[in-house]
Design a protein around this motif. Structure first.
Motif, mmCIF file in Angstrom:
data_model
loop_
_atom_site.group_PDB
_atom_site.id
_atom_site.type_symbol
_atom_site.label_atom_id
_atom_site.label_comp_id
_atom_site.label_asym_id
_atom_site.label_seq_id
_atom_site.Cartn_x
_atom_site.Cartn_y
_atom_site.Cartn_z
ATOM 1 N N THR A 50 -32.878 -44.060 -16.855
ATOM 2 C CA THR A 50 -31.582 -44.647 -17.129
ATOM 3 C C THR A 50 -30.555 -43.539 -16.995
ATOM 4 O O THR A 50 -30.851 -42.371 -17.275
ATOM 5 C CB THR A 50 -31.526 -45.317 -18.521
ATOM 6 N N ILE A 51 -29.391 -43.900 -16.521
ATOM 7 C CA ILE A 51 -28.325 -42.923 -16.309
ATOM 8 C C ILE A 51 -27.199 -43.271 -17.269
ATOM 9 O O ILE A 51 -26.679 -44.380 -17.255
ATOM 10 C CB ILE A 51 -27.861 -42.936 -14.837
ATOM 11 N N ARG A 52 -26.852 -42.321 -18.127
ATOM 12 C CA ARG A 52 -25.893 -42.558 -19.207
ATOM 13 C C ARG A 52 -24.770 -41.537 -19.178
ATOM 14 O O ARG A 52 -24.869 -40.493 -18.533
ATOM 15 C CB ARG A 52 -26.612 -42.485 -20.567
ATOM 16 N N ASP A 53 -23.713 -41.815 -19.952
ATOM 17 C CA ASP A 53 -22.607 -40.872 -20.059
ATOM 18 C C ASP A 53 -22.860 -39.904 -21.211
ATOM 19 O O ASP A 53 -23.911 -39.940 -21.855
ATOM 20 C CB ASP A 53 -21.267 -41.603 -20.176
ATOM 21 N N ALA A 54 -21.878 -39.060 -21.488
ATOM 22 C CA ALA A 54 -22.039 -38.000 -22.491
ATOM 23 C C ALA A 54 -22.357 -38.540 -23.884
ATOM 24 O O ALA A 54 -23.013 -37.859 -24.672
ATOM 25 C CB ALA A 54 -20.791 -37.133 -22.538
ATOM 26 N N SER A 55 -21.944 -39.763 -24.192
ATOM 27 C CA SER A 55 -22.202 -40.306 -25.530
ATOM 28 C C SER A 55 -23.691 -40.501 -25.802
ATOM 29 O O SER A 55 -24.105 -40.611 -26.956
ATOM 30 C CB SER A 55 -21.462 -41.638 -25.726
ATOM 31 N N GLU A 56 -24.502 -40.517 -24.738
ATOM 32 C CA GLU A 56 -25.949 -40.665 -24.905
ATOM 33 C C GLU A 56 -26.705 -39.490 -24.266
ATOM 34 O O GLU A 56 -27.823 -39.644 -23.801
ATOM 35 C CB GLU A 56 -26.410 -42.004 -24.318
ATOM 36 N N SER A 57 -26.085 -38.323 -24.294
ATOM 37 C CA SER A 57 -26.690 -37.129 -23.693
ATOM 38 C C SER A 57 -27.587 -36.364 -24.660
ATOM 39 O O SER A 57 -28.153 -35.345 -24.296
ATOM 40 C CB SER A 57 -25.591 -36.197 -23.180
ATOM 41 N N HIS A 58 -27.752 -36.875 -25.876
ATOM 42 C CA HIS A 58 -28.491 -36.145 -26.911
ATOM 43 C C HIS A 58 -30.001 -36.386 -26.890
ATOM 44 O O HIS A 58 -30.737 -35.690 -27.578
ATOM 45 C CB HIS A 58 -27.944 -36.527 -28.293
ATOM 46 N N PHE A 59 -30.471 -37.339 -26.103
ATOM 47 C CA PHE A 59 -31.908 -37.600 -26.062
ATOM 48 C C PHE A 59 -32.627 -36.437 -25.400
ATOM 49 O O PHE A 59 -32.099 -35.795 -24.490
ATOM 50 C CB PHE A 59 -32.199 -38.904 -25.320
ATOM 51 N N LYS A 60 -33.866 -36.169 -25.855
ATOM 52 C CA LYS A 60 -34.614 -35.038 -25.302
ATOM 53 C C LYS A 60 -36.071 -35.444 -25.046
ATOM 54 O O LYS A 60 -36.570 -36.416 -25.620
ATOM 55 C CB LYS A 60 -34.528 -33.826 -26.218
ATOM 56 N N THR A 61 -36.717 -34.680 -24.199
ATOM 57 C CA THR A 61 -38.116 -34.933 -23.867
ATOM 58 C C THR A 61 -38.945 -35.016 -25.141
ATOM 59 O O THR A 61 -38.811 -34.182 -26.034
ATOM 60 C CB THR A 61 -38.649 -33.817 -22.947
ATOM 61 N N GLY A 62 -39.780 -36.046 -25.209
ATOM 62 C CA GLY A 62 -40.636 -36.258 -26.376
ATOM 63 C C GLY A 62 -40.081 -37.261 -27.372
ATOM 64 O O GLY A 62 -40.833 -37.756 -28.228
ATOM 65 N N ASP A 63 -38.781 -37.576 -27.281
ATOM 66 C CA ASP A 63 -38.211 -38.575 -28.189
ATOM 67 C C ASP A 63 -38.889 -39.925 -27.961
ATOM 68 O O ASP A 63 -39.132 -40.328 -26.823
ATOM 69 C CB ASP A 63 -36.708 -38.753 -27.955
ATOM 70 N N VAL A 64 -39.209 -40.620 -29.032
ATOM 71 C CA VAL A 64 -39.763 -41.972 -28.979
ATOM 72 C C VAL A 64 -38.664 -42.894 -29.505
ATOM 73 O O VAL A 64 -38.177 -42.714 -30.623
ATOM 74 C CB VAL A 64 -41.051 -42.085 -29.819
ATOM 75 N N LEU A 65 -38.268 -43.854 -28.659
ATOM 76 C CA LEU A 65 -37.084 -44.666 -28.945
ATOM 77 C C LEU A 65 -37.389 -46.155 -29.003
ATOM 78 O O LEU A 65 -38.059 -46.693 -28.115
ATOM 79 C CB LEU A 65 -36.029 -44.435 -27.845
ATOM 80 N N ARG A 66 -36.881 -46.793 -30.043
ATOM 81 C CA ARG A 66 -36.887 -48.261 -30.101
ATOM 82 C C ARG A 66 -35.832 -48.745 -29.111
ATOM 83 O O ARG A 66 -34.703 -48.266 -29.116
ATOM 84 C CB ARG A 66 -36.514 -48.754 -31.501
ATOM 85 N N THR A 67 -36.215 -49.704 -28.290
ATOM 86 C CA THR A 67 -35.350 -50.158 -27.220
ATOM 87 C C THR A 67 -34.976 -51.620 -27.417
ATOM 88 O O THR A 67 -35.842 -52.464 -27.637
ATOM 89 C CB THR A 67 -36.069 -49.982 -25.869
ATOM 90 N N GLY A 68 -33.668 -51.886 -27.320
ATOM 91 C CA GLY A 68 -33.186 -53.247 -27.483
ATOM 92 C C GLY A 68 -32.323 -53.679 -26.314
ATOM 93 O O GLY A 68 -31.945 -52.869 -25.467
ATOM 94 N N ARG A 69 -32.009 -54.972 -26.302
ATOM 95 C CA ARG A 69 -31.105 -55.519 -25.291
ATOM 96 C C ARG A 69 -29.667 -55.291 -25.735
ATOM 97 O O ARG A 69 -29.317 -55.534 -26.893
ATOM 98 C CB ARG A 69 -31.352 -57.011 -25.089
ATOM 99 N N TYR A 70 -28.826 -54.863 -24.813
ATOM 100 C CA TYR A 70 -27.418 -54.582 -25.106
ATOM 101 C C TYR A 70 -26.697 -55.825 -25.631
ATOM 102 O O TYR A 70 -25.924 -55.751 -26.583
ATOM 103 C CB TYR A 70 -26.723 -54.057 -23.847
ATOM 104 N N GLU A 71 -26.983 -56.968 -25.018
ATOM 105 C CA GLU A 71 -26.243 -58.184 -25.334
ATOM 106 C C GLU A 71 -26.450 -58.678 -26.764
ATOM 107 O O GLU A 71 -25.506 -59.161 -27.390
ATOM 108 C CB GLU A 71 -26.619 -59.316 -24.352
ATOM 109 N N ASP A 72 -27.678 -58.550 -27.284
ATOM 110 C CA ASP A 72 -27.954 -59.082 -28.616
ATOM 111 C C ASP A 72 -28.708 -58.112 -29.527
ATOM 112 O O ASP A 72 -29.049 -58.451 -30.652
ATOM 113 C CB ASP A 72 -28.714 -60.408 -28.524
ATOM 114 N N ASP A 73 -28.979 -56.907 -29.035
ATOM 115 C CA ASP A 73 -29.655 -55.841 -29.787
ATOM 116 C C ASP A 73 -31.062 -56.228 -30.234
ATOM 117 O O ASP A 73 -31.606 -55.642 -31.165
ATOM 118 C CB ASP A 73 -28.816 -55.392 -30.984
ATOM 119 N N VAL A 74 -31.672 -57.205 -29.580
ATOM 120 C CA VAL A 74 -33.039 -57.602 -29.903
ATOM 121 C C VAL A 74 -34.016 -56.572 -29.327
ATOM 122 O O VAL A 74 -33.939 -56.227 -28.143
ATOM 123 C CB VAL A 74 -33.351 -59.017 -29.365
#
Length: 103
Positions: free
Chosen positions: A24-48
């Motif tokens: 995924t390609i993001r702007d500076a507001s989401e530049s803090h993620f780093k290798t090894g991070d495990v992330l819960r992923t949701g849909r933008y429209e409803d955050d499910v």
């Protein structure tokens, strides 16, 4: 329920779950993620919540340095990728690539 760490437009959910979209390609507001991070992923429209991903790499890119490889990792053509990025982030040129895999 725990909050999601990152969201994707619903139109990308199927490609992510099938392993066809691996960055995924993001702007500076989401530049803090780093290798090894495990992330819960949701849909933008409803955050499910729809899956958990692990960040496998990060890098920076500009619109001019996007390549066919980036486009393949996004499961689209380079022209489509540039168009999507320009629509989501109008007027911006510096971006952050987050490589990931579904867990």
């Amino acid at each position: 329920m725990a909050p999601n760490d990152i969201t994707f437009f619903q139109r990308f959910q199927e490609d992510i779950l099938a392993g066809r979209k691996t960055i995924t390609i993001r702007d500076a507001s989401e530049s803090h993620f780093k290798t090894g991070d495990v992330l819960r992923t949701g849909r933008y429209e409803d955050d499910v919540y729809f899956c958990t991903i692990e960040v496998t790499g990060t890098s920076t890119v500009t619109l001019d340095t996007l390549t066919d490889t980036h486009a393949q990792q996004e499961n689209m053509t380079l022209r489509q990728l540039r168009t999507v990025i320009e629509e989501i982030y109008p007027g911006q040129n510096q971006f952050y690539v987050i490589e990931f895999k579904c867990l």
